[in-house]
Structure formats: C-alpha cells, structure tokens
Design a protein around this motif. Structure first.
Motif, PDB file in Angstrom:
ATOM      1  N   HIS A  19     -79.344 -65.977 -21.451  1.00  0.00           N
ATOM      2  CA  HIS A  19     -79.699 -64.696 -21.609  1.00  0.00           C
ATOM      3  C   HIS A  19     -79.133 -63.877 -20.626  1.00  0.00           C
ATOM      4  O   HIS A  19     -78.593 -64.275 -19.574  1.00  0.00           O
ATOM      5  N   ARG A  20     -78.894 -62.496 -20.927  1.00  0.00           N
ATOM      6  CA  ARG A  20     -78.216 -61.465 -20.029  1.00  0.00           C
ATOM      7  C   ARG A  20     -79.081 -60.940 -19.450  1.00  0.00           C
ATOM      8  O   ARG A  20     -80.428 -60.769 -19.685  1.00  0.00           O
ATOM      9  N   PHE A  21     -79.011 -60.553 -18.041  1.00  0.00           N
ATOM     10  CA  PHE A  21     -79.717 -59.600 -17.187  1.00  0.00           C
ATOM     11  C   PHE A  21     -78.822 -58.669 -16.195  1.00  0.00           C
ATOM     12  O   PHE A  21     -77.608 -59.069 -16.072  1.00  0.00           O
ATOM     13  N   HIS A  23     -83.703 -57.483 -22.234  1.00  0.00           N
ATOM     14  CA  HIS A  23     -83.304 -57.923 -20.976  1.00  0.00           C
ATOM     15  C   HIS A  23     -84.010 -57.639 -19.953  1.00  0.00           C
ATOM     16  O   HIS A  23     -84.601 -56.721 -19.966  1.00  0.00           O
ATOM     17  N   LEU A  24     -83.581 -58.239 -18.595  1.00  0.00           N
ATOM     18  CA  LEU A  24     -84.784 -57.880 -17.406  1.00  0.00           C
ATOM     19  C   LEU A  24     -83.573 -57.314 -16.684  1.00  0.00           C
ATOM     20  O   LEU A  24     -82.482 -57.708 -16.344  1.00  0.00           O
ATOM     21  N   ASP A  25     -84.040 -56.572 -15.623  1.00  0.00           N
ATOM     22  CA  ASP A  25     -83.203 -56.077 -14.405  1.00  0.00           C
ATOM     23  C   ASP A  25     -83.901 -56.741 -13.093  1.00  0.00           C
ATOM     24  O   ASP A  25     -85.092 -56.617 -12.906  1.00  0.00           O
ATOM     25  N   ILE A  26     -83.130 -57.145 -12.284  1.00  0.00           N
ATOM     26  CA  ILE A  26     -83.480 -57.542 -11.021  1.00  0.00           C
ATOM     27  C   ILE A  26     -83.155 -56.740  -9.971  1.00  0.00           C
ATOM     28  O   ILE A  26     -82.059 -56.582  -9.906  1.00  0.00           O
ATOM     29  N   GLU A  27     -84.070 -56.153  -9.186  1.00  0.00           N
ATOM     30  CA  GLU A  27     -83.695 -55.142  -8.447  1.00  0.00           C
ATOM     31  C   GLU A  27     -83.672 -55.874  -7.077  1.00  0.00           C
ATOM     32  O   GLU A  27     -84.125 -56.680  -6.701  1.00  0.00           O
TER      33      GLU A  27
END
Length: 131
Positions: free
Chosen positions: A106-108, A68-72
């Motif tokens: 999709h989870r993020f 999964h992605l992390d968006i900062e």
C-alpha cells in the motif's frame, strides 16, 4: 521525540474531470464538497469533515484510482526513518512530502501537519527519535 497521526484519507481518481468525482463522493458519503481555489480546482477538492476526524481529499491522478493515507508529522525525516525501520520503503521524495510503500504494497504519504489541532490534540502519537 516526534509526533504523528493519520491526517487524511486521499481518494485518488483517474478521471478526465474532477467534478465527476466530487459529485459522486459528495453524494455517496453525504458530505459537502469544498472545491479548491482556482489554481488547484482541476486537481484537488475535499469533503467537509469534523475537525476531530481525518480530512478526506479528492485528488485527480494519472495512475489507477485507489485510496491512500497521509500521515501527518512534525518531523518528516524522523517519521520516514521510523516507518522505514518498520519495513516501509521510500518511493519518492518530493519538496513537501514523501511517498512511501508499506510492506503490504500500500502506498501512503508522510506530510507536514494538516489538521489545525495537531499540536494540541490528545490522539497524536509520540515516538522516540532513535539516532
């Protein structure tokens, strides 16, 4: 205005021992693995990346393995609102981040700034805060 960008690729690993995942991903990607401090060592580690690249976090999880992605962002509430308006849904709000799901399933996660150059980087997106 608030800012955001891709922060981290998170490799969620459903394993008994995170060291198994550390050794595989370290060898597979040719990147040294940084084991976490003792308190977190059984759940988290990261691969060494250049500061100009997203972080790669290895995380031991109880759910099925996935990436999964992390968006900062410098404003979690504003970024969650922006992404919700694009069709994402909040799955869970935690103390320091928000788990979301894209319309594609999709989870993020939306997180506070993780990379040290967040405030000065040229690749950070700026978004108007629509109140």
């Amino acid at each position: 205005m608030h800012k955001s960008r891709l922060s981290t690729l998170v490799i969620d690993c459903q394993v008994e021992d995170i060291e198994q995942a550390n050794l595989f991903w370290e060898a597979a990607l040719g990147m040294a693995c940084n084991r976490s401090e003792e308190e977190w060592a059984d759940r988290y580690s990261s691969l060494q990346t250049n500061e100009s690249q997203p972080h790669i976090l290895i995380q031991k999880v109880s759910h099925e393995s996935r990436v999964h992605l992390d968006i900062e962002t410098d404003n979690i509430d504003a970024e969650v609102k922006r992404l919700t308006e694009l069709g994402a849904q909040v799955v869970k709000r935690l103390e320091r981040w928000v788990v979301m799901q894209a319309p594609t399933g999709h989870r993020f996660c939306v997180v506070n700034p993780q990379r040290t150059d967040f405030d000065t980087a040229s690749d950070v997106n700026q978004w108007p805060d629509n109140d």
